[in-house]
Each structure stands twice: as structure tokens, then as C-alpha cells.
Scaffold this active site. Structure first.
Site, mmCIF file in Angstrom:
data_model
loop_
_atom_site.group_PDB
_atom_site.id
_atom_site.type_symbol
_atom_site.label_atom_id
_atom_site.label_comp_id
_atom_site.label_asym_id
_atom_site.label_seq_id
_atom_site.Cartn_x
_atom_site.Cartn_y
_atom_site.Cartn_z
ATOM 1 N N ASN A 55 5.540 -17.440 -37.529
ATOM 2 C CA ASN A 55 5.663 -17.322 -36.071
ATOM 3 C C ASN A 55 5.786 -15.879 -35.592
ATOM 4 O OD1 ASN A 55 6.358 -18.146 -33.319
ATOM 5 N ND2 ASN A 55 8.316 -17.229 -33.892
ATOM 6 N N GLU A 61 21.860 -7.425 -29.281
ATOM 7 C CA GLU A 61 22.342 -8.629 -28.606
ATOM 8 C C GLU A 61 23.834 -8.828 -28.755
ATOM 9 O OE1 GLU A 61 20.014 -11.903 -29.788
ATOM 10 O OE2 GLU A 61 18.240 -11.137 -28.804
#
Length: 98
Positions: free
Chosen positions: A46, A80
Site C-alpha cells: 500500500n 504525531e
DNA sequence: GACCTGACTCAAC
DNA sequence: AGTTGAGCCAGGT
């Protein structure tokens, strides 16, 4: 794209920012608790920004791998808010089920 | 359909 | 605690 991969992506998409999940957890989420490897395989293929593959780590808390380079993965996580310990492990508190 | 491969995990040494 | 071997699963050849 395979059915299994789709489900994996769905599960990974659900991981909130600043939080991480293990390959095993994802596998469990899609109903194949022993298919952690396949999860990794799907994520490896992906390249969609839709799927935060960098939030998926090993059950030990290690980073695991990343299709754009492990270092990149580490940086993204740090950005993050996920702390990476000196031993190369992700802060256990950032795991999905804490 | 059998065989090989892989971003994994667990148990044993 | 770090390393090694075996088990598991889905995809690709």
C-alpha cells in the site's frame, strides 16, 4: 487489491493520530488473529496516503518496517506525538488498547 | 494446485 | 535479554 487487504486498510484507517496498533491487533480486528504477516504484506504494497501504515508496529513495540523507509516512519510517528524510546521501541502508552 | 516469500509472533536455548 | 527455529496466512508464480 484483495478483500483481506481492504479490511486491513479499513482497520488501519481507524487508528487515531498519536496512537499506534500492532500488526497482530490489526489482524485480530479483521478476524484473522494469526495473519499478522499478511497484514504487513498488505501495508507493504500500500502506497496510499489514505492509510496511515506508519501507525502499525510490531507486537513487541518495535517499529517494524515501512515501504518508504523505517526512518521516515519514525519521523512521522514523532510528528504525531508518538514517543520512540532509545531502544527503538514505541512508547507502550501509545498502543490502541491502553 | 503446489511451492516460495514476507513490514509477524511465540516458544525454546 | 538476544538469538534461533518453527508455525501461520494470504498472494504471486
Amino acid at each position: 487489491m484483495t478483500d483481506f487487504a481492504e479490511k486491513v486498510y479499513e482497520a488501519v484507517k481507524k487508528i487515531p493520530q498519536g496512537r499506534v496498533a500492532t500488526y497482530k491487533d490489526i489482524a485480530k480486528a479483521v478476524g484473522r488473529s494469526r495473519s499478522a504477516r499478511v497484514v504487513g504484506g498488505a501495508l507493504n504494497k500500500n502506497y496510499s496516503p489514505e492509510v496511515p501504515c506508519h501507525r502499525v508496529i510490531c507486537s513487541d513495540g518495535k517499529l517494524g518496517g515501512y515501504n518508504r523507509g523505517q526512518n521516515n516512519k519514525k519521523s512521522l510517528l514523532l510528528k504525531e506525538g508518538v514517543k520512540i524510546l532509545a531502544n527503538g521501541r514505541v512508547d507502550t502508552r501509545c498502543m490502541a488498547g491502553s
